[in-house]
Design a protein around this motif. Sequence first.
Motif, short mmCIF file in Angstrom:
data_model
loop_
_atom_site.label_atom_id
_atom_site.label_comp_id
_atom_site.label_asym_id
_atom_site.label_seq_id
_atom_site.Cartn_x
_atom_site.Cartn_y
_atom_site.Cartn_z
N PRO A 1 0.81 -1.22 0.00
CA PRO A 1 0.00 0.00 0.00
C PRO A 1 0.85 1.27 0.00
O PRO A 1 1.92 1.32 0.60
N ASP A 2 0.36 2.29 -0.70
CA ASP A 2 0.97 3.62 -0.67
C ASP A 2 0.31 4.46 0.41
O ASP A 2 -0.65 4.03 1.05
N MET A 3 0.80 5.69 0.56
CA MET A 3 0.26 6.56 1.60
C MET A 3 -1.21 6.88 1.37
O MET A 3 -1.98 7.02 2.32
N ALA A 4 -1.63 6.98 0.11
CA ALA A 4 -3.05 7.24 -0.17
C ALA A 4 -3.91 6.07 0.30
O ALA A 4 -5.05 6.26 0.73
N ASP A 5 -3.39 4.85 0.21
CA ASP A 5 -4.13 3.68 0.69
C ASP A 5 -4.28 3.73 2.21
O ASP A 5 -5.36 3.47 2.76
N PRO B 1 6.84 -1.39 8.24
CA PRO B 1 5.64 -1.16 7.43
C PRO B 1 5.82 0.07 6.55
O PRO B 1 6.51 1.02 6.92
N ASN B 2 5.21 0.03 5.37
CA ASN B 2 5.39 1.12 4.41
C ASN B 2 5.05 2.49 4.99
O ASN B 2 5.71 3.48 4.69
N ILE B 3 4.00 2.56 5.80
CA ILE B 3 3.55 3.85 6.30
C ILE B 3 4.65 4.56 7.09
O ILE B 3 4.78 5.79 7.01
N SER C 1 6.58 9.82 -5.26
CA SER C 1 5.47 9.13 -5.92
C SER C 1 4.59 8.37 -4.93
O SER C 1 3.42 8.12 -5.21
N HIS C 2 5.14 8.02 -3.77
CA HIS C 2 4.34 7.29 -2.76
C HIS C 2 3.29 8.19 -2.10
O HIS C 2 2.46 7.70 -1.33
N PHE C 3 3.34 9.48 -2.37
CA PHE C 3 2.42 10.42 -1.74
C PHE C 3 1.41 11.00 -2.73
O PHE C 3 0.78 12.01 -2.45
N LEU D 1 6.69 17.09 3.16
CA LEU D 1 7.84 16.35 3.66
C LEU D 1 8.99 17.32 3.88
O LEU D 1 9.33 18.12 3.00
N VAL D 2 9.60 17.25 5.07
CA VAL D 2 10.61 18.22 5.46
C VAL D 2 11.91 17.47 5.73
O VAL D 2 12.03 16.74 6.73
N LYS D 3 12.90 17.66 4.86
CA LYS D 3 14.18 16.96 4.99
C LYS D 3 15.06 17.67 6.01
O LYS D 3 15.31 18.87 5.92
N VAL D 4 15.54 16.89 6.99
CA VAL D 4 16.43 17.40 8.03
C VAL D 4 17.83 16.88 7.72
O VAL D 4 18.12 15.71 7.93
#
Length: 347
Positions: A134-138, A289-291, A303-305, A314-317
Amino acid sequence: MNKLKWVILIIYASSMALLRILKLGVLSYTPIKKHIFISVWFGGLANNIIQLAQAEYLAKRFGFTLHVPAHQFLKVGQKYNLHEIKPVSEQRPYFPSTPSTVILDLLTEPETPLPEYGFFRRMFWRFDILPLSPDMADYRRVLRQDLFPVIPHRDDDLIKDDTLVIHMRSGDAFWEDLTKLHKGYIQPPLSFYLEIIDKFEFKDIVVVTQDDFKNPCINELKRLRPEIRIQTSDLQADISTIMSARHLAVAHSSFSLCLGLASDKLKQMFVPQFDMTNKFNYTRAPFWPNIYKYAFVAKTPLSHFRNLDCDVRLVKVSDYVPIGAWINTPEQRSLMISHSRNSIAFR
């Protein structure tokens, strides 16, 4: 345990995992009556929500009937079939007496027979639902549509359309006992919160956290922004505040991530992403898990979002402690405060 026993264990566990993947893949697309039994609630509340979300994803997509154990907090009895089947861990020759969590899960069998086409799994690990992915939309769809009524909460009237709710994890992420501290529990630096607040001009801000205040960002953010409100309440009140947020900055925690994605009010979510040590990348990440992996690991493809009904930022640290290297030293806690805002990037 000697090397030969470890080799035997790894080969056996790998074969078990492959057989589980094959069985799920075949039965998912077979039009017969089939069942998923969540074997046991694993870990804390957020893990349990992930277990339900992954099982519900399979149930909705492929027609499985879902059976779960009773839960002390989630209202699972109102939606799902409850079962009382206990897991029995079998010990085979040459296997250790205290196998790892993953291996133990692969070896677990139900104490009583299941229906002919039934799965008895934790439904937490990534291999529990492979070959499906599953992707994040799922996850968002299942959490909002199916698990929203299962999570006890109420509307928090103090949270308005322009309020930013920040979840700051403290507690176990800052344990001093290194034998219990999880090296993956690195929390976002102060720069993460300040960049969000200033970039989006938030004025009304609520921080939800634990009452030990061990996370050094709590007091420092309050010092810099005295107008913020800090909430340390009971579990249901904190859940209610997080699920009432239109704008939510999550901790490095599947707790606020899952609650935010389950909310029917969420408009915008800020998620910190970190680099990861090679050891964690090869020994831990394949099982997550993917989530969790998609949300917090910096190399996750965007693409997963896709196809989300809310804005996930999404905030890269960068230039920070990677996942897998957190040991709660004074130097690491100091970096949480001194980390440069120039190393915060919105993807």
